[in-house]
Design a protein around this motif. Structure first.
Motif, PDB file in Angstrom:
ATOM      1  N   THR A   2       0.853  -1.190   0.000  1.00  0.00           N
ATOM      2  CA  THR A   2       0.000   0.000   0.000  1.00  0.00           C
ATOM      3  C   THR A   2       0.886   1.237   0.000  1.00  0.00           C
ATOM      4  N   VAL A   3       0.649   2.134  -0.950  1.00  0.00           N
ATOM      5  CA  VAL A   3       1.416   3.363  -1.058  1.00  0.00           C
ATOM      6  C   VAL A   3       0.730   4.442  -0.233  1.00  0.00           C
ATOM      7  N   ARG A   4       1.460   4.961   0.749  1.00  0.00           N
ATOM      8  CA  ARG A   4       0.932   6.044   1.586  1.00  0.00           C
ATOM      9  C   ARG A   4       1.274   7.362   0.889  1.00  0.00           C
ATOM     10  N   LEU A   5       0.206   8.046   0.444  1.00  0.00           N
ATOM     11  CA  LEU A   5       0.372   9.183  -0.461  1.00  0.00           C
ATOM     12  C   LEU A   5      -0.060  10.492   0.192  1.00  0.00           C
ATOM     13  N   GLY A   6       0.752  11.514  -0.009  1.00  0.00           N
ATOM     14  CA  GLY A   6       0.381  12.869   0.364  1.00  0.00           C
ATOM     15  C   GLY A   6       0.237  13.719  -0.884  1.00  0.00           C
ATOM     16  N   ALA A   7      -0.430  14.858  -0.751  1.00  0.00           N
ATOM     17  CA  ALA A   7      -0.653  15.736  -1.892  1.00  0.00           C
ATOM     18  C   ALA A   7      -0.388  17.180  -1.492  1.00  0.00           C
ATOM     19  N   ILE A   8       0.350  17.882  -2.332  1.00  0.00           N
ATOM     20  CA  ILE A   8       0.558  19.319  -2.161  1.00  0.00           C
ATOM     21  C   ILE A   8      -0.090  20.001  -3.352  1.00  0.00           C
ATOM     22  N   GLY A   9      -1.142  20.745  -3.081  1.00  0.00           N
ATOM     23  CA  GLY A   9      -1.943  21.350  -4.137  1.00  0.00           C
ATOM     24  C   GLY A   9      -3.273  20.637  -4.243  1.00  0.00           C
ATOM     25  N   ALA A  10      -4.357  21.384  -4.079  1.00  0.00           N
ATOM     26  CA  ALA A  10      -5.701  20.786  -4.124  1.00  0.00           C
ATOM     27  C   ALA A  10      -6.624  21.636  -4.982  1.00  0.00           C
ATOM     28  N   PRO A  20      -9.330  11.592  -7.789  1.00  0.00           N
ATOM     29  CA  PRO A  20     -10.258  10.482  -8.034  1.00  0.00           C
ATOM     30  C   PRO A  20      -9.555   9.183  -8.426  1.00  0.00           C
ATOM     31  N   ILE A  21      -8.462   9.293  -9.188  1.00  0.00           N
ATOM     32  CA  ILE A  21      -7.718   8.094  -9.599  1.00  0.00           C
ATOM     33  C   ILE A  21      -7.095   7.418  -8.385  1.00  0.00           C
ATOM     34  N   PHE A  22      -6.433   8.199  -7.542  1.00  0.00           N
ATOM     35  CA  PHE A  22      -5.779   7.626  -6.371  1.00  0.00           C
ATOM     36  C   PHE A  22      -6.797   7.081  -5.374  1.00  0.00           C
ATOM     37  N   ALA A  23      -7.907   7.798  -5.185  1.00  0.00           N
ATOM     38  CA  ALA A  23      -8.911   7.377  -4.204  1.00  0.00           C
ATOM     39  C   ALA A  23      -9.571   6.063  -4.592  1.00  0.00           C
ATOM     40  N   ALA A  24      -9.610   5.772  -5.883  1.00  0.00           N
ATOM     41  CA  ALA A  24     -10.264   4.552  -6.358  1.00  0.00           C
ATOM     42  C   ALA A  24      -9.376   3.317  -6.252  1.00  0.00           C
ATOM     43  N   ARG A  25      -8.118   3.487  -5.911  1.00  0.00           N
ATOM     44  CA  ARG A  25      -7.184   2.361  -5.876  1.00  0.00           C
ATOM     45  C   ARG A  25      -7.097   1.769  -4.476  1.00  0.00           C
ATOM     46  N   GLU A  26      -7.138   0.449  -4.416  1.00  0.00           N
ATOM     47  CA  GLU A  26      -7.030  -0.231  -3.128  1.00  0.00           C
ATOM     48  C   GLU A  26      -5.611  -0.233  -2.591  1.00  0.00           C
ATOM     49  N   VAL A  28      -3.600   2.371  -2.506  1.00  0.00           N
ATOM     50  CA  VAL A  28      -3.212   3.734  -2.136  1.00  0.00           C
ATOM     51  C   VAL A  28      -3.974   4.154  -0.891  1.00  0.00           C
ATOM     52  N   GLU A  29      -3.246   4.710   0.065  1.00  0.00           N
ATOM     53  CA  GLU A  29      -3.852   5.337   1.236  1.00  0.00           C
ATOM     54  C   GLU A  29      -3.577   6.829   1.163  1.00  0.00           C
ATOM     55  N   LEU A  30      -4.620   7.623   1.140  1.00  0.00           N
ATOM     56  CA  LEU A  30      -4.483   9.070   1.053  1.00  0.00           C
ATOM     57  C   LEU A  30      -4.279   9.620   2.464  1.00  0.00           C
ATOM     58  N   VAL A  31      -3.038   9.910   2.796  1.00  0.00           N
ATOM     59  CA  VAL A  31      -2.671  10.262   4.165  1.00  0.00           C
ATOM     60  C   VAL A  31      -2.984  11.708   4.478  1.00  0.00           C
ATOM     61  N   GLY A  32      -2.563  12.630   3.612  1.00  0.00           N
ATOM     62  CA  GLY A  32      -2.769  14.040   3.918  1.00  0.00           C
ATOM     63  C   GLY A  32      -2.749  14.881   2.668  1.00  0.00           C
ATOM     64  N   ALA A  41     -10.756  21.800   2.883  1.00  0.00           N
ATOM     65  CA  ALA A  41     -11.528  20.902   3.749  1.00  0.00           C
ATOM     66  C   ALA A  41     -12.434  20.005   2.920  1.00  0.00           C
ATOM     67  N   GLN A  42     -12.994  20.563   1.850  1.00  0.00           N
ATOM     68  CA  GLN A  42     -13.871  19.765   0.995  1.00  0.00           C
ATOM     69  C   GLN A  42     -13.080  18.662   0.289  1.00  0.00           C
ATOM     70  N   ALA A  43     -11.863  18.979  -0.152  1.00  0.00           N
ATOM     71  CA  ALA A  43     -11.027  17.962  -0.798  1.00  0.00           C
ATOM     72  C   ALA A  43     -10.691  16.847   0.176  1.00  0.00           C
ATOM     73  N   ARG A  44     -10.349  17.195   1.401  1.00  0.00           N
ATOM     74  CA  ARG A  44     -10.045  16.169   2.408  1.00  0.00           C
ATOM     75  C   ARG A  44     -11.240  15.250   2.611  1.00  0.00           C
ATOM     76  N   GLU A  45     -12.417  15.829   2.747  1.00  0.00           N
ATOM     77  CA  GLU A  45     -13.613  15.029   3.013  1.00  0.00           C
ATOM     78  C   GLU A  45     -14.031  14.211   1.793  1.00  0.00           C
ATOM     79  N   THR A  46     -13.997  14.828   0.626  1.00  0.00           N
ATOM     80  CA  THR A  46     -14.463  14.159  -0.592  1.00  0.00           C
ATOM     81  C   THR A  46     -13.629  12.929  -0.928  1.00  0.00           C
ATOM     82  N   PHE A  47     -12.315  13.041  -0.762  1.00  0.00           N
ATOM     83  CA  PHE A  47     -11.440  11.964  -1.208  1.00  0.00           C
ATOM     84  C   PHE A  47     -10.896  11.109  -0.067  1.00  0.00           C
ATOM     85  N   GLY A  48     -11.210  11.470   1.163  1.00  0.00           N
ATOM     86  CA  GLY A  48     -10.852  10.621   2.294  1.00  0.00           C
ATOM     87  C   GLY A  48      -9.416  10.755   2.764  1.00  0.00           C
ATOM     88  N   PHE A  49      -8.825  11.927   2.617  1.00  0.00           N
ATOM     89  CA  PHE A  49      -7.502  12.150   3.189  1.00  0.00           C
ATOM     90  C   PHE A  49      -7.566  12.107   4.710  1.00  0.00           C
TER      91      PHE A  49
END
Length: 348
Positions: A2-10, A20-26, A28-32, A41-49
């Protein structure tokens, strides 16, 4: 794995394409996620960061394996360098940087870190461009002697702020920041925004590198370049032209033409008309079959390939730091030459 992924820029591209691509993958864990503004805040909630922050250092210090950087162009180097120095895998949006020194610095950092660095150029991952590269790698046109690389798109709404469908596509919450695309201080303009695509495809296909550039740009009614033209001398002696135009009519298909003239034949790649054709001087002809609409631009495969490279399920990076850096140095030299009145400019 499982790839623990962070994102800079939303912003609009991260939330409409990458997340959406990362969130759909089993795998990948969207950490932050790190960003600014009410959409964070909406991006965090929508994609499950797991968390959201406005502090990039906090994001990079989290327990992550990789980071996707989708900030304005002029911030790419800062964040990518910090991520690589932490040993993280990096997906960095295009253009990789705005100047060659920063681009090659990231390439060197990626080599030292031994991590994956990918710039998501969608056309580099199309089946028909992969077929074109196999033709070139097989030596079917011989030594490349002349190159034509042209791109045009209906993007004056991004670079000139005209009220075209390019702007009307986005709501007020997802619209791109005009300073990213239409402000010269932040790397706005057609060269950084679009020729980055065509030149990166050219360099991945051919392995060429620009040696000198003589360029001109114009931007009627805009603060940045809308039209670009360059004469390029490549290492090894090949000559070429690289050009771009931002003013196709709304709804027209993107034009991206690469024509390669070699010592043994000619290869033509035309994404608008979805054609790849080989014509050899010994009479052999070859046409690559292309599915309808395959030439349309989309960027679904590069983010997925980024994860596959990390997990080891793929080994093919069609847009690594070296490909991206060659694009950056070409564009920087084109703009520098144009600013000096079209003088011949040494690339490296």
């Amino acid at each position: 794995m499982t790839v623990r992924l962070g994102a800079i820029g939303a912003g609009w591209w991260a939330t409409s394409n990458h997340f959406p691509i990362f969130a759909a993958r089993e795998d990948v864990e969207l950490v932050g996620v790190c960003g600014k503004g009410p959409g964070l805040a909406q991006a965090r909630e929508t994609f499950g960061f797991g968390f959201a922050t406005e502090d990039a250092d906090e994001l990079l210090a989290a327990d992550i394996d990789a980071v996707v950087i989708s900030t304005p162009h002029d911030l790419h180097h800062r964040f990518a360098a910090a991520a690589l120095d932490r040993g993280l895998h990096v997906l960095c949006e295009k253009p990789m940087t705005l100047n060659a020194a920063h681009a090659w610095d990231l390439a060197e950092r990626a080599e030292r870190a031994g991590t994956i660095f990918l710039v998501p150029y969608g056309w580099n991952y199309k089946p028909f461009t992969a077929a074109a590269k196999r033709i070139l790698d097989a030596g079917d046109i011989g030594e490349i002697q002349y190159v034509l690389c042209h791109m045009a798109s209906p993007t004056r709404g991004l670079f000139g702020s005209d009220p075209t469908h390019m702007l009307e596509r986005w709501s007020s919450q997802t619209a791109p920041d005009p300073s990213t695309w239409a402000d010269p201080a932040h790397g706005g303009g057609y060269a950084h925004g679009q020729i980055t695509h065509s030149s990166a495809l050219l360099f991945w296909l051919t392995g060429l590198r620009a040696a000198s550039v003589t360029g001109r740009v114009t931007g009627p009614g805009a603060a940045v370049d809308l039209f670009d033209a360059a004469v390029v001398q490549f290492d090894g002696g090949a000559l070429g032209t690289v050009s771009g135009a931002a003013t196709l009519a709304d709804g027209d298909k993107y034009q991206l033409d690469i024509r390669l003239f070699g010592s043994e034949g000619v290869l033509m790649i035309d994404v608008e008309r979805e054609r790849v054709s080989l014509s050899r001087y010994d009479g052999r002809r070859e046409e690559i079959p292309i599915a309808p609409d395959e030439g349309d631009y989309e960027c679904l495969l590069p983010p997925a390939r980024f994860i596959d490279l990390i997990t080891g399920s793929s080994t093919e990076n069609n847009s690594d730091a070296h490909v991206a850096a060659r694009s950056v140095e070409l564009i920087e030299s084109l703009l520098r030459s144009a600013a000096a009145g079209g003088v011949d400019t040494t690339v490296h």
